[in-house]
Design an enzyme around this catalytic site. Structure first.
Site: not given
Ligand code: CTP
Ligand code: CA
Length: 225
Positions: A33-35
């Site tokens: 996933t990402n931030d």
């Protein structure tokens, strides 16, 4: 006697907002996933509701709670997010793609937990659908707003994305600036259309960015784009 509620900027409009990051599965216990915090999209959904719109928020992975009283569809992958947006597409007047969609996903999703084996491990990734670009191709009456998070050559990249994805507006942020981008409560953005710069917004609360963005969109819809 009762007086009818006063019409607001987005009364009678349906607004669809995507927010947060997508989750791309590796196996039953692991993912990529990402931030993305989802805060910019949440602010847009909340303000759109305040402005009288019927709002659907399509949210991926975030650590933050969505605004109260907004209809939410929770999704994980880019493919699920695309399906969710399509389910709202025909009725939508404004579609805002604030989500951080993963560009790639693991080519193979393992049904069972992967076991530890050799000293190195390679995962092959395959490109995800570009949701915004796909929507841009099937746009009829929808007013389409994209985002672009850039570290350099902001205007060039943002306007190139606007053209390629057939957006009506693109909201560009320079994520190298303080108080801008992932996780913060503030943002500073440049809003572009096909002709160029529409609005340059200094660092301000994401709710205020949302208010400015939605008022530009509302004005343009009223004027027949
Ligand atoms: N977007 C999307 N689907 C994807 C990737 C991006 O809908 N698979 C949308 C984002 O939600 C955003 C816009 O496209 O509104 C721009 O995303 P960005 O990551 O900046 O652009 P990319 O086209 O993915 O290009 P790159 O990451 O190489 O800069
Ligand atoms: Ca990307």
């Amino acid at each position: 006697t009762q007086t009818a509620p006063e019409a607001q900027l987005l009364t009678g409009k349906k607004v669809v907002v995507t927010a947060g990051g997508t989750i791309e599965r590796i196996d039953p216990v692991r993912y990529i996933t990402n931030d993305s915090s989802g805060k910019m999209g949440f602010a847009i959904a909340g303000i759109a509701q305040e402005l009288g719109a019927e709002v659907t928020l399509i949210m991926g992975n975030t650590q933050v709670s969505p605004p109260a009283n907004v209809q939410v569809i929770r999704v994980q992958s880019a493919d699920e997010m695309y399906d969710a947006v399509l389910s709202q597409w025909d009725e939508a007047d404004i579609v805002v793609k604030a989500a951080a969609v993963a560009d790639y996903r693991p080519k193979e999703v393992y049904k069972e937990k992967m076991k530890k084996t050799g000293d190195t491990l390679s995962l092959e990734l395959i490109k995800n659908i570009d949701i915004l670009e796909t929507l841009g191709k099937q746009k009829t009456h929808q007013f389409l707003i994209g985002f672009a998070a850039e570290t350099n050559d902001i205007e060039r990249y943002a306007r190139e994305k606007l053209e390629r994805k057939n957006c009506d507006l693109i909201v560009a942020n320079d994520v190298t600036r303080a108080g801008v981008g992932f996780g913060t409560d503030t943002n500073a953005v440049n809003i572009y259309d096909r002709e160029g710069l529409v609005e340059e917004l200094q660092v301000m609360a994401k709710e205020d960015v949302a208010r400015q963005l939605l008022s530009i969109a509302a004005e343009r819809i009223a004027g027949g784009n």
